[in-house]
Design a protein around this motif. Structure first.
Motif, PDB file in Angstrom:
ATOM      1  N   VAL A  29       0.812  -1.221   0.000  1.00 27.59           N
ATOM      2  CA  VAL A  29       0.000   0.000   0.000  1.00 27.59           C
ATOM      3  C   VAL A  29       0.850   1.277   0.000  1.00 27.59           C
ATOM      4  CG1 VAL A  29      -0.304   0.153   2.523  1.00 27.59           C
ATOM      5  CG2 VAL A  29      -2.087   1.028   0.982  1.00 27.59           C
ATOM      6  N   ASP A  30       2.082   1.206   0.490  1.00 28.22           N
ATOM      7  CA  ASP A  30       2.939   2.391   0.537  1.00 28.22           C
ATOM      8  C   ASP A  30       3.627   2.694  -0.784  1.00 28.22           C
ATOM      9  OD1 ASP A  30       2.278   2.739   3.196  1.00 28.22           O
ATOM     10  OD2 ASP A  30       4.024   1.632   3.926  1.00 28.22           O
ATOM     11  N   LEU A  31       3.439   1.833  -1.783  1.00 29.29           N
ATOM     12  CA  LEU A  31       4.067   2.026  -3.087  1.00 29.29           C
ATOM     13  C   LEU A  31       3.028   2.390  -4.133  1.00 29.29           C
ATOM     14  CD1 LEU A  31       6.464  -1.066  -3.071  1.00 29.29           C
ATOM     15  CD2 LEU A  31       7.059   1.322  -2.585  1.00 29.29           C
ATOM     16  N   LYS A  32       3.480   3.001  -5.196  1.00 32.88           N
ATOM     17  CA  LYS A  32       2.614   3.305  -6.339  1.00 32.88           C
ATOM     18  C   LYS A  32       2.398   2.006  -7.123  1.00 32.88           C
ATOM     19  CE  LYS A  32       2.570   5.870 -10.649  1.00 32.88           C
ATOM     20  NZ  LYS A  32       3.392   6.660 -11.578  1.00 32.88           N
ATOM     21  N   ALA A  33       1.151   1.714  -7.445  1.00 36.01           N
ATOM     22  CA  ALA A  33       0.812   0.491  -8.178  1.00 36.01           C
ATOM     23  C   ALA A  33       0.236   0.845  -9.547  1.00 36.01           C
ATOM     24  CB  ALA A  33      -0.213  -0.327  -7.401  1.00 36.01           C
ATOM     25  N   GLN A  34       0.768   0.202 -10.568  1.00 37.37           N
ATOM     26  CA  GLN A  34       0.260   0.382 -11.932  1.00 37.37           C
ATOM     27  C   GLN A  34      -0.167  -0.992 -12.444  1.00 37.37           C
ATOM     28  OE1 GLN A  34       3.225   1.577 -14.807  1.00 37.37           O
ATOM     29  NE2 GLN A  34       1.735   1.738 -16.462  1.00 37.37           N
ATOM     30  N   GLU A  35      -1.471  -1.189 -12.610  1.00 39.59           N
ATOM     31  CA  GLU A  35      -1.987  -2.459 -13.117  1.00 39.59           C
ATOM     32  C   GLU A  35      -1.899  -2.442 -14.641  1.00 39.59           C
ATOM     33  OE1 GLU A  35      -5.285  -4.316 -10.948  1.00 39.59           O
ATOM     34  OE2 GLU A  35      -5.396  -2.424  -9.827  1.00 39.59           O
ATOM     35  N   LEU A  36      -1.274  -3.466 -15.199  1.00 31.99           N
ATOM     36  CA  LEU A  36      -1.054  -3.554 -16.637  1.00 31.99           C
ATOM     37  C   LEU A  36      -2.064  -4.508 -17.264  1.00 31.99           C
ATOM     38  CD1 LEU A  36       2.826  -3.837 -16.464  1.00 31.99           C
ATOM     39  CD2 LEU A  36       1.477  -1.794 -16.920  1.00 31.99           C
ATOM     40  N   GLU A  37      -2.422  -4.218 -18.493  1.00 35.03           N
ATOM     41  CA  GLU A  37      -3.387  -5.052 -19.208  1.00 35.03           C
ATOM     42  C   GLU A  37      -2.694  -6.290 -19.777  1.00 35.03           C
ATOM     43  OE1 GLU A  37      -6.175  -4.842 -23.174  1.00 35.03           O
ATOM     44  OE2 GLU A  37      -5.761  -2.980 -22.099  1.00 35.03           O
ATOM     45  N   THR A  38      -3.380  -7.413 -19.714  1.00 35.22           N
ATOM     46  CA  THR A  38      -2.911  -8.650 -20.345  1.00 35.22           C
ATOM     47  C   THR A  38      -3.810  -8.939 -21.529  1.00 35.22           C
ATOM     48  OG1 THR A  38      -2.130  -9.517 -18.231  1.00 35.22           O
ATOM     49  CG2 THR A  38      -2.499 -11.114 -19.979  1.00 35.22           C
ATOM     50  N   ARG A  39      -3.183  -9.393 -22.620  1.00 39.31           N
ATOM     51  CA  ARG A  39      -3.939  -9.695 -23.839  1.00 39.31           C
ATOM     52  C   ARG A  39      -3.257 -10.844 -24.580  1.00 39.31           C
ATOM     53  NH1 ARG A  39      -0.755  -5.447 -24.467  1.00 39.31           N
ATOM     54  NH2 ARG A  39       0.593  -5.250 -26.261  1.00 39.31           N
ATOM     55  N   VAL A  40      -3.896 -11.327 -25.628  1.00 40.99           N
ATOM     56  CA  VAL A  40      -3.298 -12.375 -26.445  1.00 40.99           C
ATOM     57  C   VAL A  40      -2.060 -11.800 -27.114  1.00 40.99           C
ATOM     58  CG1 VAL A  40      -3.630 -13.861 -28.466  1.00 40.99           C
ATOM     59  CG2 VAL A  40      -5.485 -13.575 -26.806  1.00 40.99           C
ATOM     60  N   TRP A  41      -0.958 -12.509 -26.991  1.00 37.71           N
ATOM     61  CA  TRP A  41       0.321 -12.075 -27.560  1.00 37.71           C
ATOM     62  C   TRP A  41       0.462 -12.607 -28.979  1.00 37.71           C
ATOM     63  CZ3 TRP A  41       5.482 -14.371 -25.321  1.00 37.71           C
ATOM     64  CH2 TRP A  41       6.566 -13.899 -26.047  1.00 37.71           C
TER      65      TRP A  41
END
Length: 177
Positions: free
Chosen positions: A7-19
């Protein structure tokens, strides 16, 4: 639970898709798929970078597709974007118990995995150190990269599972605020 732990860090959720699309689709659309075959599903997250700051790391997590019966085995790997060079990873045979620290006592944790990618694991469990090189044997600091996922051969069908029948693996990049 992962976001709460950091919680003390910045979180960036990345998208997953078909590669890489299936061979059948690639032939029809003349799409380059790097020798892809129908034995697996190929997924990837958005492009990211990874410095050597201890507060900067990537968490990959999701369903252990081998434990759920949708794959014979699965893996997630850290790749350089430029050369698609997989330099560090973890296999479903190593997933067991990795979600327990986030979901202690939860009976469904055995069907999940969590893996941390960082430059220095310092002996941390369920952690993979990402090398910087030389050349294709690593991914340099702040060079574009991604996490790639595979789920190999569904036991019931003896081919790779259909991507629409899977819950996609997920990725969160953490960094200092």
């Amino acid at each position: 639970a992962i976001l709460a732990k950091y919680v003390d860090l910045k979180a960036q959720e990345l998208e997953t898709r078909v590669w890489l699309t299936e061979s059948y689709d690639a032939v029809q659309t003349e799409t380059y798929v790097a020798g892809e075959s129908r034995d697996t599903v190929y997924l990837r997250c958005d492009t990211l970078t990874l410095d050597d700051d201890p507060d900067e790391f990537v968490i990959a997590y999701g369903i252990n597709h081998a434990a759920s019966g949708k794959a014979t085995y699965a893996n997630c790997n850290y790749y350089g974007e430029a050369g698609w060079n997989g330099v560090a990873g973890i296999y479903s045979t190593q997933y067991e118990g990795s979600a327990e620290q986030y979901l202690p006592g939860n009976p469904l944790a055995k069907y999940l995995y969590v893996c941390k990618f960082t430059r220095n694991c310092s002996g941390e469990k369920n952690c993979v150190a990402v090398p910087t090189g030389p050349k294709a044997h690593g991914v340099g600091l702040d060079e574009p990269a991604f996490i790639g996922f595979r789920a190999y051969m569904e036991p019931a069908t003896r081919v790779g599972p259909v991507n629409t029948e899977l819950l996609y693996d997920r990725v969160i990049k953490f960094s200092g605020r």
